[in-house]
Design a protein around this motif. Structure first.
Motif, mmCIF file in Angstrom:
data_model
loop_
_atom_site.group_PDB
_atom_site.id
_atom_site.type_symbol
_atom_site.label_atom_id
_atom_site.label_comp_id
_atom_site.label_asym_id
_atom_site.label_seq_id
_atom_site.Cartn_x
_atom_site.Cartn_y
_atom_site.Cartn_z
ATOM 1 N N TRP A 1 1.016 -1.089 -0.051
ATOM 2 C CA TRP A 1 0.136 0.477 0.304
ATOM 3 C C TRP A 1 0.953 1.546 0.321
ATOM 4 N N PRO B 1 -4.999 7.974 1.987
ATOM 5 C CA PRO B 1 -5.073 6.540 1.285
ATOM 6 C C PRO B 1 -6.995 7.112 0.950
ATOM 7 N N HIS C 1 -10.758 6.074 2.354
ATOM 8 C CA HIS C 1 -10.149 5.310 3.610
ATOM 9 C C HIS C 1 -12.065 5.397 3.833
#
Length: 104
Positions: free
Chosen positions: A48, A70, A72
Motif C-alpha cells: 500500500w 489513502p 478510507h
C-alpha cells in the motif's frame, strides 16, 4: 520503520506537533512521512505504501512534490485525514504545516 519521539513545548496545537514530528523525521533521514492518528488501522495488504510513493514520484513538473493519502472508510471522508509527503515538501516550504494552522 523507525519510532522517533519528539518533545513539543506547547499544548493545544496538534498541527504544530505533527509538523515538528515530520520535520524531525526528515532531519533523521526519512524520505517520506505518513501522518496518521491514534486510532488508525494500517492496511494488511502488502504494497500500500508503494502506491502512495509511486503517486508522488509521478507528479509533474516536480516529482515528489505535493501530498497524497489513502482512500478510507469511516471518519471524515470529505477531507484528507491521513497525509503522505516526501521531504521535497519540507525543503521547499520549510515546514510540514505552517504555524498559522495550530489546529486541524
Amino acid at each position: 520503520m523507525v519510532l522517533l519521539q519528539v518533545s513539543c513545548p506547547y499544548t493545544g496545537k496538534p498541527a504544530w506537533a505533527q509538523s515538528d514530528a515530520a520535520m524531525a523525521a526528515f532531519k533523521e533521514g526519512a524520505d517520506y512521512v505518513f501522518r496518521t492518528n491514534d486510532d488508525t488501522e494500517l492496511p494488511t495488504t502488502k504494497g500500500w505504501e508503494t502506491v502512495l510513493i509511486s503517486d508522488l514520484r509521478s507528479r509533474r513538473p516536480v516529482p515528489n512534490l505535493g501530498v497524497v493519502g489513502p482512500i478510507h472508510s469511516g471518519g471524515n471522508t470529505a477531507i484528507l485525514t491521513h497525509d503522505f509527503t516526501h521531504r521535497t515538501h519540507a525543503v521547499i516550504h520549510g515546514f510540514h504545516y505552517p504555524r498559522s494552522l495550530p489546529t486541524w
